[in-house]
Scaffold this motif. Structure first.
Motif, PDB file in Angstrom:
ATOM      1  N   VAL A 154       0.863  -1.176   0.000  1.00  0.00           N
ATOM      2  CA  VAL A 154       0.000   0.000   0.000  1.00  0.00           C
ATOM      3  C   VAL A 154       0.900   1.226   0.000  1.00  0.00           C
ATOM      4  N   THR A 155       0.603   2.178  -0.897  1.00  0.00           N
ATOM      5  CA  THR A 155       1.452   3.360  -1.070  1.00  0.00           C
ATOM      6  C   THR A 155       0.629   4.628  -0.938  1.00  0.00           C
ATOM      7  N   LEU A 156       1.116   5.558  -0.133  1.00  0.00           N
ATOM      8  CA  LEU A 156       0.551   6.901  -0.045  1.00  0.00           C
ATOM      9  C   LEU A 156       1.316   7.800  -1.016  1.00  0.00           C
ATOM     10  N   TYR A 157       0.615   8.571  -1.833  1.00  0.00           N
ATOM     11  CA  TYR A 157       1.277   9.432  -2.804  1.00  0.00           C
ATOM     12  C   TYR A 157       0.489  10.730  -2.947  1.00  0.00           C
ATOM     13  N   GLY A 158       1.103  11.702  -3.593  1.00  0.00           N
ATOM     14  CA  GLY A 158       0.382  12.945  -3.803  1.00  0.00           C
ATOM     15  C   GLY A 158       1.232  14.010  -4.441  1.00  0.00           C
ATOM     16  N   ARG A 159       0.624  15.179  -4.585  1.00  0.00           N
ATOM     17  CA  ARG A 159       1.303  16.328  -5.164  1.00  0.00           C
ATOM     18  C   ARG A 159       0.706  17.593  -4.555  1.00  0.00           C
ATOM     19  N   ALA A 160       1.563  18.541  -4.212  1.00  0.00           N
ATOM     20  CA  ALA A 160       1.137  19.829  -3.669  1.00  0.00           C
ATOM     21  C   ALA A 160       1.624  20.929  -4.593  1.00  0.00           C
ATOM     22  N   VAL A 161       0.681  21.751  -5.084  1.00  0.00           N
ATOM     23  CA  VAL A 161       0.998  22.804  -6.056  1.00  0.00           C
ATOM     24  C   VAL A 161       0.358  24.108  -5.590  1.00  0.00           C
ATOM     25  N   ALA A 162       1.140  25.183  -5.583  1.00  0.00           N
ATOM     26  CA  ALA A 162       0.594  26.489  -5.207  1.00  0.00           C
ATOM     27  C   ALA A 162       1.457  27.590  -5.800  1.00  0.00           C
ATOM     28  N   GLY A 163       0.826  28.729  -6.085  1.00  0.00           N
ATOM     29  CA  GLY A 163       1.550  29.871  -6.630  1.00  0.00           C
ATOM     30  C   GLY A 163       0.624  31.062  -6.761  1.00  0.00           C
ATOM     31  N   GLN A 173      -3.305  25.475 -11.551  1.00  0.00           N
ATOM     32  CA  GLN A 173      -3.028  25.951 -12.899  1.00  0.00           C
ATOM     33  C   GLN A 173      -1.914  25.155 -13.580  1.00  0.00           C
ATOM     34  N   TRP A 174      -0.855  24.802 -12.853  1.00  0.00           N
ATOM     35  CA  TRP A 174       0.229  24.011 -13.452  1.00  0.00           C
ATOM     36  C   TRP A 174      -0.112  22.526 -13.444  1.00  0.00           C
ATOM     37  N   GLY A 175      -0.778  22.085 -12.414  1.00  0.00           N
ATOM     38  CA  GLY A 175      -1.162  20.681 -12.251  1.00  0.00           C
ATOM     39  C   GLY A 175      -1.975  20.547 -10.980  1.00  0.00           C
ATOM     40  N   THR A 176      -2.787  19.525 -10.910  1.00  0.00           N
ATOM     41  CA  THR A 176      -3.701  19.344  -9.790  1.00  0.00           C
ATOM     42  C   THR A 176      -2.967  18.908  -8.529  1.00  0.00           C
ATOM     43  N   SER A 177      -3.250  19.581  -7.419  1.00  0.00           N
ATOM     44  CA  SER A 177      -2.830  19.042  -6.132  1.00  0.00           C
ATOM     45  C   SER A 177      -3.691  17.820  -5.840  1.00  0.00           C
ATOM     46  N   MET A 178      -3.082  16.781  -5.309  1.00  0.00           N
ATOM     47  CA  MET A 178      -3.843  15.553  -5.079  1.00  0.00           C
ATOM     48  C   MET A 178      -3.256  14.764  -3.913  1.00  0.00           C
ATOM     49  N   LYS A 181      14.368  15.903  -7.575  1.00  0.00           N
ATOM     50  CA  LYS A 181      13.515  14.965  -8.292  1.00  0.00           C
ATOM     51  C   LYS A 181      12.044  15.152  -7.928  1.00  0.00           C
ATOM     52  N   ARG A 182      11.765  15.777  -6.798  1.00  0.00           N
ATOM     53  CA  ARG A 182      10.388  15.914  -6.327  1.00  0.00           C
ATOM     54  C   ARG A 182       9.854  17.348  -6.367  1.00  0.00           C
ATOM     55  N   THR A 183      10.725  18.330  -6.394  1.00  0.00           N
ATOM     56  CA  THR A 183      10.305  19.722  -6.270  1.00  0.00           C
ATOM     57  C   THR A 183      10.757  20.519  -7.480  1.00  0.00           C
ATOM     58  N   LEU A 184       9.829  21.318  -8.041  1.00  0.00           N
ATOM     59  CA  LEU A 184      10.195  22.170  -9.173  1.00  0.00           C
ATOM     60  C   LEU A 184       9.491  23.520  -9.069  1.00  0.00           C
ATOM     61  N   LEU A 185      10.091  24.499  -9.728  1.00  0.00           N
ATOM     62  CA  LEU A 185       9.488  25.809  -9.914  1.00  0.00           C
ATOM     63  C   LEU A 185       8.909  25.867 -11.325  1.00  0.00           C
ATOM     64  N   TYR A 186       7.762  26.502 -11.486  1.00  0.00           N
ATOM     65  CA  TYR A 186       7.149  26.603 -12.803  1.00  0.00           C
ATOM     66  C   TYR A 186       6.710  28.044 -13.064  1.00  0.00           C
ATOM     67  N   ALA A 187       6.662  28.408 -14.322  1.00  0.00           N
ATOM     68  CA  ALA A 187       6.146  29.705 -14.748  1.00  0.00           C
ATOM     69  C   ALA A 187       5.595  29.560 -16.153  1.00  0.00           C
ATOM     70  N   GLY A 244       4.730  29.259  -9.661  1.00  0.00           N
ATOM     71  CA  GLY A 244       4.650  28.690  -8.339  1.00  0.00           C
ATOM     72  C   GLY A 244       5.598  27.513  -8.140  1.00  0.00           C
ATOM     73  N   ILE A 245       5.238  26.659  -7.174  1.00  0.00           N
ATOM     74  CA  ILE A 245       6.037  25.523  -6.749  1.00  0.00           C
ATOM     75  C   ILE A 245       5.192  24.259  -6.791  1.00  0.00           C
ATOM     76  N   SER A 246       5.774  23.174  -7.244  1.00  0.00           N
ATOM     77  CA  SER A 246       5.129  21.860  -7.208  1.00  0.00           C
ATOM     78  C   SER A 246       6.042  20.876  -6.496  1.00  0.00           C
ATOM     79  N   HIS A 247       5.452  20.112  -5.574  1.00  0.00           N
ATOM     80  CA  HIS A 247       6.196  19.071  -4.865  1.00  0.00           C
ATOM     81  C   HIS A 247       5.406  17.773  -4.919  1.00  0.00           C
TER      82      HIS A 247
END
Length: 357
Positions: free
Chosen positions: A32-41, A66-71, A312-318, A352-355
């Motif tokens: 069982v794996t917990l996963y996700g993504r946090a995006v804000a800007g 806007q860049w991708g769904t937080s989930m 590998k997990r965190t990026l800046l986007y514009a 913003g930032i995506s992790h």
């Protein structure tokens, strides 16, 4: 210590060893794996019309998806033996700045299904994204708010409730997925029902894909071009020199039951590229065009963006974009309801930032 104590200690140790072995074996058979993504800007749009279709409003707001769904999701598999496995996925998307679920107030608003997979393929039962979301593979922006969903008003972002989905094994690069969403209406089999198929051929340096899906209204009709309609998507990608990936796509929407006051057909085209300047920095460029019948107008959309990986997990986007509408069209620069006046231009940007985890 007497012999009886030694024997009891030995037996206790053996039991612990067996329990430990059993736990290890169980872990090897399931996971069982917990996963996700946090995006804000932050996000900005200009030339936004008021309720009367006029005005030049400007909007600064938090950027949640806007860049991708937080989930946030949980997924698991269990080895059933003989090559067969059971699996499940529970996943919800949310707006991080507002700390609220996307769309309807549902915890699992993206995916909640269970299924089986074996040499014959994969069968899933439950809620999933609509098969039209497979346009993600053909989108140079990765389905950002300025992307393939913009000039079709989010038509390819739909979900598929009460679904049954089958995916074939991959045969020499070919694979296919068939999906249906049951309308669950007592007075008709087609009312509110969705169906679709996605076929792809994937090679090391290129990919081609065809997607066809239909979404019916409560009367079983195709009455709204950007909601309840027929949708055909064709496209492909090609990777050149390892650092340059090209994208091309075409969509045709049809709603033969739409009222005469609304468009019943639309053609949507796009081209784009991802160029990796360094292992950390990728530039994005794309152009989109949509045309509608019944004098509903057309629009051209241009987008430039950049992703910079901090790890590998965190990026800046514009990303920045601009849309040009013909006289009767009022498409927004982003896949939102912040439309300009008919015939107007609109610019927008978000960053913003995506992790991911």
């Amino acid at each position: 210590m007497n012999l009886r104590s030694i024997a009891m200690a030995s037996a206790f140790g053996t039991c612990l060893a067996c329990l430990g072995f059993g736990a290890t074996s169980a872990q090897a058979q399931s996971s069982v794996t917990l996963y996700g993504r946090a995006v804000a800007g932050a996000d900005y749009q200009n030339n936004i019309a008021n309720d009367a279709g006029q005005g030049r409003g400007h909007l600064w707001r938090a950027a949640g998806n806007q860049w991708g769904t937080s989930m946030l999701g949980v997924k698991g598999t269990e080895d059933l033996g003989g090559g067969m496995a059971a699996f499940f996925v529970l996943e919800g998307g949310f707006d991080l700045p507002k700390a609220k679920p996307n769309g309807a107030d549902l915890l699992l608003n993206r995916r909640s299904y269970v299924g089986l997979q074996d040499y014959w393929g994969k069968l899933a039962l439950g809620k999933n994204l609509s098969i039209s979301n497979d346009v993600w593979y053909l989108d140079p922006t990765g389905q950002q708010f300025i992307g393939t969903a913009t000039l079709v008003r989010g038509r390819n972002w739909q979900g598929n409730d009460n679904g049954v989905e089958y995916t074939t094994p991959t045969w020499g690069g070919f694979s296919a997925t068939v999906q249906t969403g049951l309308g669950e209406q007592t007075d008709g089999f087609t009312k509110l029902r969705k169906d679709g198929i996605s076929v792809s051929y994937i090679a090391p340096s290129f990919e081609v894909r065809a997607i066809y899906d239909v979404a019916r209204d409560k009367n079983g009709k195709y009455s709204d071009l950007f909601n309840q309609s027929k949708e055909l998507t064709l496209g492909g990608t090609a990777t050149l020199f390892d650092d340059l990936k090209m994208f091309v796509g075409y969509q045709r929407l049809s709603a033969p039951d739409a009222p005469l006051s609304a468009p019943s057909k639309a053609n949507h085209y796009w081209v784009g590229a991802n160029y990796r300047i360094t292992p950390l920095l990728t530039l994005i460029g794309s152009m989109f065009r949509v045309t509608q019948n019944r004098n509903a107008g057309s629009a051209n959309l241009y987008m430039l963006g950049a992703n910079y990986a901090l790890s590998k997990r965190t990026l800046l986007y514009a990303s920045v974009g601009k849309v040009y509408n013909s006289e009767n069209a009022n498409f927004s620069v982003e896949a939102t309801n912040n439309n300009p006046p008919a015939g107007g231009k609109q610019s927008g940007t978000y960053f913003g930032i995506s992790h991911t985890f």
